[in-house]
Design a protein around this motif. Sequence first.
Motif, PDB file in Angstrom:
ATOM      1  N   PHE A 112      11.872  -3.733  -3.911  1.00  6.25           N
ATOM      2  CA  PHE A 112      11.291  -3.362  -2.625  1.00  6.25           C
ATOM      3  C   PHE A 112      11.810  -1.989  -2.189  1.00  6.25           C
ATOM      4  O   PHE A 112      11.051  -1.130  -1.731  1.00  6.25           O
ATOM      5  N   THR A 113      13.125  -1.756  -2.332  1.00  3.28           N
ATOM      6  CA  THR A 113      13.725  -0.487  -1.918  1.00  3.28           C
ATOM      7  C   THR A 113      13.232   0.661  -2.787  1.00  3.28           C
ATOM      8  O   THR A 113      12.930   1.762  -2.283  1.00  3.28           O
ATOM      9  N   VAL A 114      13.127   0.435  -4.087  1.00  7.37           N
ATOM     10  CA  VAL A 114      12.628   1.479  -4.987  1.00  7.37           C
ATOM     11  C   VAL A 114      11.181   1.826  -4.645  1.00  7.37           C
ATOM     12  O   VAL A 114      10.805   3.013  -4.603  1.00  7.37           O
ATOM     13  N   TYR A 115      10.348   0.828  -4.387  1.00 10.63           N
ATOM     14  CA  TYR A 115       8.968   1.091  -3.983  1.00 10.63           C
ATOM     15  C   TYR A 115       8.930   1.943  -2.715  1.00 10.63           C
ATOM     16  O   TYR A 115       8.128   2.873  -2.588  1.00 10.63           O
ATOM     17  N   LEU A 116       9.803   1.602  -1.744  1.00  6.39           N
ATOM     18  CA  LEU A 116       9.824   2.299  -0.456  1.00  6.39           C
ATOM     19  C   LEU A 116      10.130   3.780  -0.630  1.00  6.39           C
ATOM     20  O   LEU A 116       9.547   4.627   0.058  1.00  6.39           O
ATOM     21  N   MET A 117      11.057   4.104  -1.508  1.00  6.91           N
ATOM     22  CA  MET A 117      11.547   5.471  -1.614  1.00  6.91           C
ATOM     23  C   MET A 117      10.814   6.327  -2.651  1.00  6.91           C
ATOM     24  O   MET A 117      11.261   7.418  -2.965  1.00  6.91           O
ATOM     25  N   ARG A 118       9.687   5.852  -3.156  1.00  2.66           N
ATOM     26  CA  ARG A 118       8.890   6.690  -4.042  1.00  2.66           C
ATOM     27  C   ARG A 118       8.083   7.696  -3.217  1.00  2.66           C
ATOM     28  O   ARG A 118       7.711   7.410  -2.074  1.00  2.66           O
ATOM     29  N   PRO A 119       7.776   8.872  -3.779  1.00  5.09           N
ATOM     30  CA  PRO A 119       7.035   9.887  -3.011  1.00  5.09           C
ATOM     31  C   PRO A 119       5.681   9.402  -2.500  1.00  5.09           C
ATOM     32  O   PRO A 119       5.208   9.856  -1.463  1.00  5.09           O
ATOM     33  N   ASP A 120       5.051   8.486  -3.240  1.00  4.33           N
ATOM     34  CA  ASP A 120       3.707   8.016  -2.874  1.00  4.33           C
ATOM     35  C   ASP A 120       3.737   6.659  -2.184  1.00  4.33           C
ATOM     36  O   ASP A 120       2.743   5.928  -2.194  1.00  4.33           O
ATOM     37  N   ALA A 121       4.857   6.315  -1.558  1.00  3.08           N
ATOM     38  CA  ALA A 121       5.037   4.960  -1.024  1.00  3.08           C
ATOM     39  C   ALA A 121       3.909   4.523  -0.087  1.00  3.08           C
ATOM     40  O   ALA A 121       3.543   3.353  -0.056  1.00  3.08           O
ATOM     41  N   PHE A 122       3.341   5.460   0.662  1.00  4.02           N
ATOM     42  CA  PHE A 122       2.331   5.094   1.653  1.00  4.02           C
ATOM     43  C   PHE A 122       0.943   5.644   1.294  1.00  4.02           C
ATOM     44  O   PHE A 122       0.057   5.688   2.131  1.00  4.02           O
ATOM     45  N   GLU A 123       0.793   6.051   0.050  1.00  2.00           N
ATOM     46  CA  GLU A 123      -0.487   6.602  -0.401  1.00  2.00           C
ATOM     47  C   GLU A 123      -1.242   5.575  -1.244  1.00  2.00           C
ATOM     48  O   GLU A 123      -0.676   4.570  -1.679  1.00  2.00           O
ATOM     49  N   ALA A 124      -2.515   5.853  -1.468  1.00  4.58           N
ATOM     50  CA  ALA A 124      -3.325   4.995  -2.338  1.00  4.58           C
ATOM     51  C   ALA A 124      -2.681   4.923  -3.712  1.00  4.58           C
ATOM     52  O   ALA A 124      -2.230   5.924  -4.262  1.00  4.58           O
ATOM     53  N   GLY A 125      -2.602   3.715  -4.249  1.00  7.04           N
ATOM     54  CA  GLY A 125      -2.001   3.521  -5.558  1.00  7.04           C
ATOM     55  C   GLY A 125      -0.544   3.110  -5.518  1.00  7.04           C
ATOM     56  O   GLY A 125       0.025   2.741  -6.548  1.00  7.04           O
ATOM     57  N   SER A 126       0.087   3.162  -4.342  1.00  4.97           N
ATOM     58  CA  SER A 126       1.498   2.785  -4.259  1.00  4.97           C
ATOM     59  C   SER A 126       1.644   1.262  -4.259  1.00  4.97           C
ATOM     60  O   SER A 126       0.702   0.522  -3.958  1.00  4.97           O
ATOM     61  N   ARG A 127       2.855   0.809  -4.559  1.00  6.23           N
ATOM     62  CA  ARG A 127       3.129  -0.625  -4.596  1.00  6.23           C
ATOM     63  C   ARG A 127       3.862  -1.109  -3.353  1.00  6.23           C
ATOM     64  O   ARG A 127       4.039  -2.315  -3.175  1.00  6.23           O
TER      65      ARG A 127
END
Length: 386
Positions: free
Chosen positions: A131-146
């Motif tokens: 969950f934390t890794v997903y949150l801190m990705r550059p595309d966290a809130f963009e289409a295609g993010s997890r």
Amino acid sequence: MTYTEASMDALRQAGDEFADATVAALFERGEVGAFNALMRYVSTAGAPLPDGLPDVAREYLEATRVPPAWVDWSEMEKARLFFTDNNVHISTALSFASMPACYLVPHVAKLLSTTHGMKYPSKRMAETGQFTVYLMRPDAFEAGSRFIPAAQKVRLLHASIRHHLKSENRWDAEAHGRPICQEDMIGGQMFFSLLVLDSLHRLGIHMSTEGAEAYYYAWRVVGAMLGVDQATVPRTLDEARRFLDLYMVRHMGPSVEGTHLTRQLIDLYEEVVPGALFDPIVSALIRYLIGDTCADWLHVPRTPWDTLVKAAPHLLGVLETIEDRSPLGAWALDRLGHLTTVFELSSLTRGRVMHYAIPDTLKKDYGISSAVSHTHRWTPPAATIS
């Protein structure tokens, strides 16, 4: 905001009305199985919702598919850079401070013991890490993010636990309040944000005030997406300190469940640490980060490493100095931190993707019945209760 015993008591009676109503409708209509089956295919933001998804679930997913309108994206980018700069240290703090802190709250430890399968204890840590890794990705809130689908599912998972514990009479609401109530959700947010920052400070990690505030802000956004009432959540680190101090004084203490969960955590990480020689460092790190009193409550064993681990801030300080002074050193250490985090997460998940499904029942076998300057470093808010 001022937090009092009365205001905290009120938070113990509040859940998450929207998610609770969604879950109640799914169970009432017998649609949980269909929802779980179809949601395994919804793992990225912006993906079309599958045909056959129950209407109440579709309405919930449409309403929660975007972050709050008040999000400051420049702060979120600062938080991401802070995480990139400190990912291995943050993983250490989550593993050896945040999770044991959850076990220091007896009713939270009891709930975790009631709702998690003991045959796969790494599931708790794997879900948190992923969950934390997903949150801190550059595309966290963009289409295609997890991240967004994961947040939507976790919120429904919490609501399903409230539903089961109430319907199966497995929770003493008079004594403990509602399960996963607003007070506990905010408390959990503090464990994964402020307590992580406290642990980094204790380890001697170089942090700017700007970076620390941005990291806390990111978890405020997470809390909003998980159903935390933003009218009551601490807005600043000083408010967070006041809340966490009062929360822990109100609730922390020893418990059979807390001891059992801590033993599981230690065993799990001793399996990840290569070689038996270094196994005691797991207990030593937990004891160092949460303190002797709390460690004794959780029956964390004392080891010869207890003294040696106190040198960690000095060693990390040397590495941080290298990182500050050398762009190549900074790149190498950030890369090492990334690889360490990936290795830890893959060890916990056994290569699986965690799906956060709604459990049909709480089975009997569950439970025991950088853009960051290092010139001006962050100092934790002072304790408010002596």
